[in-house]
Design a protein around this motif. Sequence first.
Motif: not given
Length: 191
Positions: A57-60, A181-191
């Motif tokens: 799934p995509t972050p969105a 984990d999927l939510c953490r992946t989202q936030t790490s992609r934004r950084d």
Amino acid sequence: MCKGLAALPTACLKSAKDIKHKQVFLRFLIQKRDPQAADKKLIKEKTETAAAAKSIPTPAEVKQWKKSFNHVISSKTGRTVFTNFLRSEFSEENMEFWVACEDYKKSEPSKLASRAQQLYQQHVEADAPSEVNLDAATREETRRNLENACPTCFNGAQKMIYTLMERDSYRRFLTTKLIQDLCRTQTSRRD
């Protein structure tokens, strides 16, 4: 006058428990009587798991899932991930029933009666192979609806199962390691 279970000898109580366990085991064996159906189900599960692995799934999308259960169930990937979660809780029959009801609504009018009977026997009837948790009133209403099968005859039962998944399983789903984990992946992609 009856003194209750305490008055019975322990040997009788043990025999009664043994009989009960044998009945449960036999019921389990009867439900598993069709090995081809079990094989088909296993193949379907493996296919769904492989599809879920391919369609990350995509972050969105995950963000939408966290907003409401409707977003999860409206997304094919969301349904697959949520079904895998339900499988881990031994309650995947809820999603199977919900999806089967959606498919049933799209049935040709000439096939409604036979498909309704199959759906009822698979999920609604007491001791059905994939029985869903319905109260007695909804189960009886659904049984009566089969007399005049129409696309809406499972709506009450489907709504009850949707609500059960939304209020119970969905809340636990949001706290799973996968979603975190999927939510953490989202936030790490934004950084």
